[in-house]
Design an enzyme around this catalytic site. Structure first.
Site, PDB file in Angstrom:
ATOM      1  N   LYS A  67       1.931   6.597   1.312  1.00  6.34           N
ATOM      2  CA  LYS A  67       0.786   6.954   0.464  1.00  6.34           C
ATOM      3  C   LYS A  67       0.666   8.484   0.361  1.00  6.34           C
ATOM      4  O   LYS A  67       0.328   9.018  -0.704  1.00  6.34           O
ATOM      5  CB  LYS A  67      -0.512   6.354   1.031  1.00  6.34           C
ATOM      6  CG  LYS A  67      -0.612   4.838   0.926  1.00  6.34           C
ATOM      7  CD  LYS A  67      -0.600   4.315  -0.492  1.00  6.34           C
ATOM      8  CE  LYS A  67      -1.893   4.538  -1.235  1.00  6.34           C
ATOM      9  NZ  LYS A  67      -1.843   3.943  -2.607  1.00  6.34           N
ATOM     10  N   GLU A  84      -5.868   7.476   5.530  1.00  7.98           N
ATOM     11  CA  GLU A  84      -4.816   7.433   6.561  1.00  7.98           C
ATOM     12  C   GLU A  84      -3.772   8.525   6.356  1.00  7.98           C
ATOM     13  O   GLU A  84      -3.011   8.842   7.268  1.00  7.98           O
ATOM     14  CB  GLU A  84      -4.132   6.059   6.587  1.00  7.98           C
ATOM     15  CG  GLU A  84      -5.103   4.978   6.966  1.00  7.98           C
ATOM     16  CD  GLU A  84      -4.454   3.690   7.437  1.00  7.98           C
ATOM     17  OE1 GLU A  84      -3.267   3.699   7.774  1.00  7.98           O
ATOM     18  OE2 GLU A  84      -5.162   2.682   7.459  1.00  7.98           O
ATOM     19  N   THR A 125      -5.690   6.795   0.384  1.00  5.21           N
ATOM     20  CA  THR A 125      -6.322   6.371   1.634  1.00  5.21           C
ATOM     21  C   THR A 125      -6.543   7.550   2.578  1.00  5.21           C
ATOM     22  O   THR A 125      -5.751   8.513   2.559  1.00  5.21           O
ATOM     23  CB  THR A 125      -5.407   5.330   2.332  1.00  5.21           C
ATOM     24  OG1 THR A 125      -5.821   5.166   3.685  1.00  5.21           O
ATOM     25  CG2 THR A 125      -3.947   5.758   2.347  1.00  5.21           C
ATOM     26  N   TYR A 174       3.294   3.221   6.365  1.00  3.08           N
ATOM     27  CA  TYR A 174       2.374   2.999   5.237  1.00  3.08           C
ATOM     28  C   TYR A 174       1.690   4.308   4.830  1.00  3.08           C
ATOM     29  O   TYR A 174       1.699   4.706   3.659  1.00  3.08           O
ATOM     30  CB  TYR A 174       1.317   1.946   5.606  1.00  3.08           C
ATOM     31  CG  TYR A 174       0.081   2.031   4.738  1.00  3.08           C
ATOM     32  CD1 TYR A 174       0.131   1.657   3.396  1.00  3.08           C
ATOM     33  CD2 TYR A 174      -1.128   2.531   5.243  1.00  3.08           C
ATOM     34  CE1 TYR A 174      -0.997   1.774   2.581  1.00  3.08           C
ATOM     35  CE2 TYR A 174      -2.255   2.646   4.435  1.00  3.08           C
ATOM     36  CZ  TYR A 174      -2.180   2.271   3.107  1.00  3.08           C
ATOM     37  OH  TYR A 174      -3.286   2.398   2.306  1.00  3.08           O
TER      38      TYR A 174
HETATM   39  C1  LIG Z   1      -5.350  -6.836  11.709  1.00  5.28           C
HETATM   40  C2  LIG Z   1      -5.950  -6.335  12.983  1.00  5.28           C
HETATM   41  C3  LIG Z   1      -6.391  -5.033  13.097  1.00  5.28           C
HETATM   42  N1  LIG Z   1      -6.908  -4.568  14.273  1.00  5.28           N
HETATM   43  C4  LIG Z   1      -7.367  -3.178  14.331  1.00  5.28           C
HETATM   44  C5  LIG Z   1      -6.381  -2.129  13.866  1.00  5.28           C
HETATM   45  C6  LIG Z   1      -7.276  -1.066  13.262  1.00  5.28           C
HETATM   46  O1  LIG Z   1      -7.700  -0.167  14.242  1.00  5.28           O
HETATM   47  C7  LIG Z   1      -8.478  -1.828  12.717  1.00  5.28           C
HETATM   48  C8  LIG Z   1      -8.393  -2.135  11.236  1.00  5.28           C
HETATM   49  O2  LIG Z   1      -7.114  -2.666  10.983  1.00  5.28           O
HETATM   50  P1  LIG Z   1      -6.625  -3.066   9.521  1.00  5.28           P
HETATM   51  O3  LIG Z   1      -5.197  -3.468   9.616  1.00  5.28           O
HETATM   52  O4  LIG Z   1      -7.584  -4.031   8.949  1.00  5.28           O
HETATM   53  O5  LIG Z   1      -6.824  -1.703   8.735  1.00  5.28           O
HETATM   54  P2  LIG Z   1      -6.220  -0.210   8.950  1.00  5.28           P
HETATM   55  O6  LIG Z   1      -4.943  -0.241   9.667  1.00  5.28           O
HETATM   56  O7  LIG Z   1      -7.298   0.631   9.512  1.00  5.28           O
HETATM   57  O8  LIG Z   1      -5.935   0.181   7.407  1.00  5.28           O
HETATM   58  C9  LIG Z   1      -6.796  -0.240   6.342  1.00  5.28           C
HETATM   59  O9  LIG Z   1      -7.623   0.808   5.890  1.00  5.28           O
HETATM   60  C10 LIG Z   1      -6.968   1.937   5.353  1.00  5.28           C
HETATM   61  C11 LIG Z   1      -7.975   2.929   4.875  1.00  5.28           C
HETATM   62  C12 LIG Z   1      -5.892   1.604   4.394  1.00  5.28           C
HETATM   63  O10 LIG Z   1      -5.518   2.403   3.574  1.00  5.28           O
HETATM   64  C13 LIG Z   1      -5.101   0.351   4.615  1.00  5.28           C
HETATM   65  O11 LIG Z   1      -4.458  -0.093   3.462  1.00  5.28           O
HETATM   66  C14 LIG Z   1      -5.958  -0.743   5.177  1.00  5.28           C
HETATM   67  O12 LIG Z   1      -5.124  -1.808   5.585  1.00  5.28           O
HETATM   68  O13 LIG Z   1      -8.479  -3.070  13.449  1.00  5.28           O
HETATM   69  C15 LIG Z   1      -7.043  -5.388  15.375  1.00  5.28           C
HETATM   70  O14 LIG Z   1      -7.533  -4.956  16.440  1.00  5.28           O
HETATM   71  N2  LIG Z   1      -6.605  -6.690  15.262  1.00  5.28           N
HETATM   72  C16 LIG Z   1      -6.064  -7.200  14.120  1.00  5.28           C
HETATM   73  O15 LIG Z   1      -5.671  -8.376  14.092  1.00  5.28           O
END
Ligand SMILES: Cc1cn([C@H]2C[C@H](O)[C@@H](COP(=O)(O)OP(=O)(O)O[C@H]3O[C@H](C)C(=O)[C@H](O)[C@H]3O)O2)c(=O)[nH]c1=O
Length: 339
Positions: free
Chosen positions: A154, A127, A125, A150
Site C-alpha cells: 500500500k 499501516e 491505510t 501488505y
Molecule cells: C484476525 C485477527 C486479528 N487479531 C489482531 C491483529 C491486530 O492487532 C488486530 C486487528 O487485526 P485485523 O487483521 O482485523 O486488522 P489489521 O491487521 O489491524 O489491519 C486492518 O486495518 C488496516 C487499517 C488495514 O489497512 C487492513 O487492510 C485491515 O485488515 O487484531 C487477533 O488478535 N486475532 C485475529 O484472529
C-alpha cells in the site's frame, strides 16, 4: 459525475457505492470489481436495480479493460478501493499483494492520465506509517515505514500516486484510514471474525496477549470522509481518517463476548502475528480543519449496531464461512486452537 469505483463489491467499497447512490441521485456509479474471495455482490443487493448503478467484472491489473471502462462509461473520477487487504494473508503469500496493490494502482494511474480523468482518489491505510509506541499519533507528514508485506504494497502504491501528481499533474488525493468496522465486513478481520465465531461458540483467537492497539473507525464515518475528500479535497493532498477510538484487541473481544452473553472461556490466546504492529493512532487535525469532517459514531453504538447486523444477516456470513474461507482458517489456526 461518472465515477469508477474499483473494488466496489468489497467491504468499504460497497459502503461507499451505497452512499454515493443514495446521496447523489444524478451520479453514475460504475462498480469495477474482480470478485476475489472478499468481493461479494450480495453486499449491494439493495441498490443493484438503481438505474445509476452498473457492475462490471474486471481486474485493475487489466490495462485494456480499464481503458475500455473509462471510455464506455465516460468516467471522470476514479476512486480506487481495489486491493488485497488482509495482513495475515500477506505474510503467507506476499506476491499477490504487490501485484494487485502496486501494479494494479499503476495500471489505473496510467489509464487515468491517458484518458483525461479529472480526479483520482487512492484509498490507503495508516499501516503505511508502521507502528507507534505507547504515545504519539500518525500525521500526514509521518514518514512511511511499513512493516508487513501488505502495508509495504500500500505504501508503494501511495508513492506511485504521489509521483503521478508530481510528474504528470494528475489530480490525486490519498486517504489513509485506521481500522474499519461495520456491516458487510469480511469475517477474517478481528471484529466480524470474533462476532461470528462467538455466535457459533467457536474459539476466539487473540494474537499474543491481546494488548496491541487499533484506532477503530465506523465504515459509515469512513465513507463520509471520502465523500468530503472527493468534493472538497485539495489537489495532491493526503488526508488521514481515524476514529479517535483506541482500543486493545482484548478489550474489543471482551466487549463482543459480553454483548453476546457468551463465556469468556471462548477467548484463546494464540501465537502472535509475525512483525505484529503494536499500535496505530491517527491525529485527525488536518481533515477536521480543512474539510470539517469528524467521525459521528461512538464505538459503543457502532459495535452494538454491527453485532445486531451479523445476528440478523446470518445467511450472508454463514455462506462465506462454510466455503473456501473455512479451509484457510482451519489451516492457519487449527493447531493453535485445538493443539
Ligand atoms: C484476525 C485477527 C486479528 N487479531 C489482531 C491483529 C491486530 O492487532 C488486530 C486487528 O487485526 P485485523 O487483521 O482485523 O486488522 P489489521 O491487521 O489491524 O489491519 C486492518 O486495518 C488496516 C487499517 C488495514 O489497512 C487492513 O487492510 C485491515 O485488515 O487484531 C487477533 O488478535 N486475532 C485475529 O484472529
Amino acid at each position: 459525475m461518472n465515477i469508477l469505483v474499483t473494488g466496489g463489491a468489497g467491504f468499504i467499497g460497497s459502503n461507499f457505492v451505497r452512499l454515493m447512490l443514495n446521496k447523489y441521485p444524478d451520479y453514475k456509479i460504475v462498480n469495477y470489481d474482480k470478485l476475489t474471495y472478499a468481493g461479494n455482490l450480495e453486499n449491494l443487493k439493495d441498490v443493484e436495480e438503481n438505474p445509476n448503478y452498473v457492475f462490471e467484472k474486471g481486474d485493475i491489473c487489466d490495462a485494456q479493460m480499464v481503458r475500455e471502462m473509462l471510455k464506455k462509461h465516460q468516467i471522470q473520477v476514479i476512486v480506487n478501493f481495489a486491493a488485497e487487504t488482509h495482513v495475515d494473508r500477506s505474510i503467507h503469500d506476499p506476491a499477490i499483494f504487490t501485484h494487485t496493490n502496486v501494479y494494479g494502482t499503476q495500471t489505473l494511474l496510467d489509464a487515468a492520465r491517458q484518458n483525461g480523468i479529472e480526479r483520482y482518489i487512492q484509498i490507503s491505510t495508516d499501516e503505511v506509517y508502521g507502528s507507534l509506541g505507547e504515545t504519539g499519533f500518525f500525521t500526514e507528514k509521518t514518514h512511511l515505514s511499513p512493516n508487513s508485506p501488505y502495508a509495504a504494497s500500500k505504501g508503494g502504491a501511495d508513492l506511485l500516486v504521489k509521483a503521478y501528481y508530481e510528474t504528470y499533474g494528475l489530480n490525486v488525493n490519498i486517504t489513509r484510514c485506521s481500522n474499519n468496522y461495520g456491516c458487510y465486513h469480511f469475517p477474517e478481520k478481528l471484529i466480524p471474525l470474533m462476532i461470528t465465531n462467538a455466535l457459533d461458540n467457536l474459539p476466539l483467537p487473540v494474537y499474543g496477549d491481546g494488548s496491541n492497539v487499533r484506532d477503530w473507525l465506523h465504515v459509515s464515518d469512513h465513507v463520509s470522509a471520502i465523500d468530503s475528500v472527493l468534493h472538497h479535497g485539495k489537489p495532491g493532498e493526503i488526508y488521514n481518517i481515524g476514529g479517535q477510538n483506541e482500543r486493545t484487541n482484548l478489550s474489543i473481544v471482551e466487549m463482543i463476548v459480553g454483548k453476546l452473553n457468551k463465556p469468556k472461556s471462548l477467548i484463546k490466546f494464540v501465537k502472535d502475528r509475525v512483525g505484529h504492529d503494536r499500535r496505530y493512532a491517527i491525529d485527525p487535525a488536518k481533515i477536521e480543519r480543512e474539510l470539517g469532517w469528524a467521525p459521528k459514531y461512538t464505538f459503543e453504538q457502532g459495535l452494538e449496531e454491527t453485532i445486531k447486523w451479523y445476528v440478523e444477516n446470518e445467511s450472508w456470513w454463514r455462506r462465506i464461512k462454510s466455503g473456501a474461507y473455512l479451509e484457510y482458517y482451519v489451516k492457519q489456526y487449527g493447531e493453535a486452537l485445538h493443539g
